[in-house]
Design a protein around this motif. Structure first.
Motif, mmCIF file in Angstrom:
data_model
loop_
_atom_site.group_PDB
_atom_site.id
_atom_site.type_symbol
_atom_site.label_atom_id
_atom_site.label_comp_id
_atom_site.label_asym_id
_atom_site.label_seq_id
_atom_site.Cartn_x
_atom_site.Cartn_y
_atom_site.Cartn_z
ATOM 1 N N PHE A 82 2.408 7.962 6.667
ATOM 2 C CA PHE A 82 1.834 9.001 7.671
ATOM 3 C C PHE A 82 1.841 8.278 9.022
ATOM 4 C CE2 PHE A 82 -1.758 10.726 10.062
ATOM 5 C CZ PHE A 82 -1.282 12.211 10.005
ATOM 6 N N CYS A 83 2.513 8.984 9.999
ATOM 7 C CA CYS A 83 2.751 8.704 11.457
ATOM 8 C C CYS A 83 1.929 9.570 12.358
ATOM 9 C CB CYS A 83 4.125 8.170 11.624
ATOM 10 S SG CYS A 83 5.047 7.031 10.880
ATOM 11 N N ASN B 82 0.811 -1.152 -0.051
ATOM 12 C CA ASN B 82 -0.038 0.056 -0.033
ATOM 13 C C ASN B 82 0.778 1.392 -0.013
ATOM 14 O OD1 ASN B 82 -2.710 -1.442 0.264
ATOM 15 N ND2 ASN B 82 -1.889 -2.073 2.108
ATOM 16 N N HIS B 83 0.425 2.318 -0.796
ATOM 17 C CA HIS B 83 1.242 3.417 -0.743
ATOM 18 C C HIS B 83 0.614 4.567 0.085
ATOM 19 C CE1 HIS B 83 3.357 1.803 -4.022
ATOM 20 N NE2 HIS B 83 2.063 1.497 -5.032
ATOM 21 N N ASP B 84 -0.481 4.415 0.678
ATOM 22 C CA ASP B 84 -0.956 5.447 1.512
ATOM 23 C C ASP B 84 -1.387 5.033 2.987
ATOM 24 O OD1 ASP B 84 -3.002 3.943 0.612
ATOM 25 O OD2 ASP B 84 -4.519 5.539 0.565
ATOM 26 N N VAL B 85 -0.064 4.423 3.611
ATOM 27 C CA VAL B 85 -0.211 3.711 4.948
ATOM 28 C C VAL B 85 -0.054 4.726 5.933
ATOM 29 C CG1 VAL B 85 0.878 2.369 6.460
ATOM 30 C CG2 VAL B 85 0.708 1.656 3.990
ATOM 31 N N GLN B 86 -1.060 4.636 6.847
ATOM 32 C CA GLN B 86 -0.990 5.475 8.077
ATOM 33 C C GLN B 86 -0.697 4.623 9.361
ATOM 34 O OE1 GLN B 86 -5.153 6.141 7.552
ATOM 35 N NE2 GLN B 86 -4.903 8.109 6.514
ATOM 36 N N THR C 162 -3.128 1.308 9.048
ATOM 37 C CA THR C 162 -4.256 1.412 8.351
ATOM 38 C C THR C 162 -4.176 1.935 6.919
ATOM 39 O OG1 THR C 162 -4.671 3.841 9.196
ATOM 40 C CG2 THR C 162 -5.746 1.980 10.426
ATOM 41 N N LYS C 163 -5.034 1.849 6.081
ATOM 42 C CA LYS C 163 -5.000 2.159 4.808
ATOM 43 C C LYS C 163 -6.276 3.188 4.613
ATOM 44 C CE LYS C 163 -5.063 0.647 -0.047
ATOM 45 N NZ LYS C 163 -5.907 1.374 -0.458
ATOM 46 N N GLY C 164 -6.155 4.394 4.057
ATOM 47 C CA GLY C 164 -7.291 5.010 3.870
ATOM 48 C C GLY C 164 -8.339 5.570 4.850
#
Length: 142
Positions: free
Chosen positions: A108-109, A52-56, A122-124
């Motif tokens: 994103f952390c 995944n490219h938008d991992v939080q 999480t993702k999205g």
């Protein structure tokens, strides 16, 4: 799968030297235990982060037992703005779960206060959704 919840307190990666092989510093022992604890979800977590490219990533830092009930309730699920630094938590997590973390391009952390330490990947999802996931796993009552 949109999220992975890990009920393990996050540990920051210590700066290690050759001496740490024989001189067992507490910070290094704590990190090695954290790494061993993550071995159960290591493969799932590494593939989730890598694919995944938008991992939080949300690090839930446990509120100290010495805090009063008033202070605990005011801090719960608020941002954690103290040490350890978020970059050390991220480095510890990525080094513990991935053989080669150079493939991670964007993460994103955030750090928040929790009743029990945890890591939520999480993702999205929006921040409110992430907080509700973490709150759902917190079993202690104020």
């Amino acid at each position: 799968m949109k999220s992975i919840y890990i009920p393990i307190s996050p540990v920051s990666k210590p700066r290690m030297t050759k001496r740490d092989r024989w001189s067992k510093r507490p910070a290094v022992l704590k990190y090695w235990k954290f790494k061993d604890d993550l071995s159960i979800v290591r493969d799932d977590l590494a593939s989730f982060i890598g694919e995944n490219h938008d991992v939080q990533i949300t690090f839930g830092v446990q509120i100290p037992k010495s805090y009063s009930k008033k202070k605990t309730s005011s801090r719960l699920l608020e941002y954690h703005k103290q040490r350890p630094d978020i970059d050390n938590f991220l480095k510890g997590l990525l080094d513990a779960t991935m053989d080669e973390d150079s493939g991670v391009a964007s993460v994103f952390c955030q750090k928040i206060w929790c009743l029990r330490g945890c890591i939520c990947v999480t993702k999205g999802l929006e921040l409110g959704e992430i907080k509700s996931i973490i709150k759902g796993y917190q079993t202690e009552v104020l």
